[in-house]
Write a protein that holds these residues in place. Sequence first.
Motif, PDB file in Angstrom:
ATOM      1  N   ALA A  21       0.832  -1.208   0.000  1.00 49.03           N
ATOM      2  CA  ALA A  21       0.000   0.000   0.000  1.00 49.03           C
ATOM      3  C   ALA A  21       0.864   1.255   0.000  1.00 49.03           C
ATOM      4  O   ALA A  21       0.562   2.235  -0.702  1.00 49.03           O
ATOM      5  CB  ALA A  21      -0.927  -0.015   1.214  1.00 49.03           C
ATOM      6  N   GLN A  22       1.947   1.227   0.772  1.00 52.12           N
ATOM      7  CA  GLN A  22       2.865   2.371   0.783  1.00 52.12           C
ATOM      8  C   GLN A  22       3.473   2.603  -0.597  1.00 52.12           C
ATOM      9  O   GLN A  22       3.612   3.739  -1.051  1.00 52.12           O
ATOM     10  CB  GLN A  22       3.976   2.135   1.811  1.00 52.12           C
ATOM     11  CG  GLN A  22       3.570   2.360   3.242  1.00 52.12           C
ATOM     12  CD  GLN A  22       4.767   2.296   4.179  1.00 52.12           C
ATOM     13  OE1 GLN A  22       5.862   1.934   3.778  1.00 52.12           O
ATOM     14  NE2 GLN A  22       4.546   2.663   5.432  1.00 52.12           N
ATOM     15  N   ALA A  23       3.825   1.524  -1.275  1.00 58.79           N
ATOM     16  CA  ALA A  23       4.422   1.648  -2.599  1.00 58.79           C
ATOM     17  C   ALA A  23       3.432   2.252  -3.594  1.00 58.79           C
ATOM     18  O   ALA A  23       3.799   3.101  -4.420  1.00 58.79           O
ATOM     19  CB  ALA A  23       4.893   0.280  -3.075  1.00 58.79           C
ATOM     20  N   ILE A  24       2.168   1.830  -3.497  1.00 60.40           N
ATOM     21  CA  ILE A  24       1.143   2.374  -4.397  1.00 60.40           C
ATOM     22  C   ILE A  24       0.955   3.867  -4.138  1.00 60.40           C
ATOM     23  O   ILE A  24       0.841   4.669  -5.079  1.00 60.40           O
ATOM     24  CB  ILE A  24      -0.181   1.617  -4.203  1.00 60.40           C
ATOM     25  CG1 ILE A  24      -0.038   0.164  -4.663  1.00 60.40           C
ATOM     26  CG2 ILE A  24      -1.314   2.302  -4.967  1.00 60.40           C
ATOM     27  CD1 ILE A  24      -1.243  -0.705  -4.373  1.00 60.40           C
ATOM     28  N   GLU A  25       0.955   4.254  -2.856  1.00 61.11           N
ATOM     29  CA  GLU A  25       0.814   5.681  -2.523  1.00 61.11           C
ATOM     30  C   GLU A  25       1.991   6.487  -3.060  1.00 61.11           C
ATOM     31  O   GLU A  25       1.821   7.629  -3.504  1.00 61.11           O
ATOM     32  CB  GLU A  25       0.719   5.849  -1.006  1.00 61.11           C
ATOM     33  CG  GLU A  25      -0.634   5.477  -0.418  1.00 61.11           C
ATOM     34  CD  GLU A  25      -0.705   5.768   1.062  1.00 61.11           C
ATOM     35  OE1 GLU A  25      -1.424   6.696   1.458  1.00 61.11           O
ATOM     36  OE2 GLU A  25      -0.009   5.069   1.831  1.00 61.11           O
ATOM     37  N   ALA A  26       3.193   5.896  -2.987  1.00 57.96           N
ATOM     38  CA  ALA A  26       4.367   6.615  -3.479  1.00 57.96           C
ATOM     39  C   ALA A  26       4.312   6.797  -4.994  1.00 57.96           C
ATOM     40  O   ALA A  26       4.718   7.838  -5.523  1.00 57.96           O
ATOM     41  CB  ALA A  26       5.636   5.864  -3.082  1.00 57.96           C
ATOM     42  N   ILE A  37      -6.343   4.973   0.151  1.00 61.98           N
ATOM     43  CA  ILE A  37      -5.593   3.858   0.743  1.00 61.98           C
ATOM     44  C   ILE A  37      -5.196   4.143   2.185  1.00 61.98           C
ATOM     45  O   ILE A  37      -5.189   3.233   3.029  1.00 61.98           O
ATOM     46  CB  ILE A  37      -4.339   3.571  -0.103  1.00 61.98           C
ATOM     47  CG1 ILE A  37      -4.745   3.117  -1.509  1.00 61.98           C
ATOM     48  CG2 ILE A  37      -3.461   2.511   0.560  1.00 61.98           C
ATOM     49  CD1 ILE A  37      -3.577   2.876  -2.432  1.00 61.98           C
ATOM     50  N   GLY A  38      -4.871   5.401   2.507  1.00 58.52           N
ATOM     51  CA  GLY A  38      -4.340   5.750   3.821  1.00 58.52           C
ATOM     52  C   GLY A  38      -5.125   5.209   4.999  1.00 58.52           C
ATOM     53  O   GLY A  38      -4.553   4.568   5.896  1.00 58.52           O
ATOM     54  N   PRO A  39      -6.466   5.440   5.063  1.00 57.32           N
ATOM     55  CA  PRO A  39      -7.222   4.954   6.231  1.00 57.32           C
ATOM     56  C   PRO A  39      -7.156   3.437   6.391  1.00 57.32           C
ATOM     57  O   PRO A  39      -7.132   2.935   7.512  1.00 57.32           O
ATOM     58  CB  PRO A  39      -8.650   5.431   5.940  1.00 57.32           C
ATOM     59  CG  PRO A  39      -8.491   6.587   5.016  1.00 57.32           C
ATOM     60  CD  PRO A  39      -7.298   6.260   4.163  1.00 57.32           C
TER      61      PRO A  39
END
Length: 387
Positions: A51-56, A65-67
């Motif tokens: 999820a972090q990679a997708i946000e980046a 995605i954050g919540p």
Amino acid sequence: MQGYAIISGTMLVISLILSGAMAIAWISLGRQSHALSWSIAYLCYGVEILAQAIEAIRPATSDIIGPFELLFVLAPAALVAIGARQRVGLPARYRLFLTATLVALVIGDLPYLFPGRLGWTSTTSGLFTIVMLLIATSAIMPRIRRVEPAEWAVTGAISVFILFELLLIITDLASQVPGHPERRELFLTIYLIGLTPVFVANGIGAILLLASDVAEQLRRLAANDPLTGVLNRRGFHDAALRAVSNGRRQRQPIAVAIADIDNFKSINDRYGHTAGDGTLSFISGCLTRGLRGGDVIGRIGGEEFALLLVNSSAQQAAEAMERIRAEIAAGFSEDGAPVPVTASFGAAAIPLSGGTSEQVLAEAMDRADKALYRSKLEGRNRTTLAS
């Protein structure tokens, strides 16, 4: 961005490898619940990294995605604590951990509901993780036995993880102060540099702990009788030898006794082998209940048991065996049918001087065996003290 992508990819692969290793351990080692809990925890960590990679890559997805991403930070921490409690037989308390996770999720996601985002999501996840790791540590460290090397290793790795989380919390709070953008860079630098080694260390520690538990199970299987649960002949000899050596150093009296079930073959022939197995379990239970902490009991033959009583004279040992003999003579029933059963005993003192511990133990066992033989000759169901 390139460095972040490399670290994220590495962490994702490591998470999946550790999750797979835990899953294999769960399947191969008797489906122990704590291995499954830890496997799911590392899988959740992998989802969080993805999820972090997708946000980046796509910053626009952060609000969506954050919540949900926070859930995959909190859930693994709770699963690690649950697994640690499962490993030592403590109640898992799923409902309590689920409630705590949901409360932390709501608190951590509040910034997404208000303009300006106060920025306490990382702090919430860090504090929650620290609490869960402390719970895990308290379960992993034993209170009534010696700490195994793998348990020390896991505790050390968790301690480093806790310090890492504290450092992240401090730098995250400092980065919230307006006018200091460099502090946010510091937070990200510490996070990216420290996460991989800390993560890997805890994963390796968990695998070492599982391997140590398997080794301990194998040692118990090698030293214990599977039917009665007491020590087998080899296990009794090793434990008795240690007790004799210790007793001789401290100049404490030690005695040994041998018990043999009377006419055990006739019990098998008349009532069947199931009743025979039940009789062996009944006898071992009576013997175990009649001993004190520190005494040693083992099944050294088909229907023969050996007992070593520490800080006990031969006369005291004979009196203890007589009490156990009376309890056995009261009989027990298998599937509602009475099975008459008695046992004969022989007891002898172990000298505190003379030859080696091995020699004096063997000599005392021989004298106790001869005393047992006299009990058999004199009518069975009695205790004889070696002269």
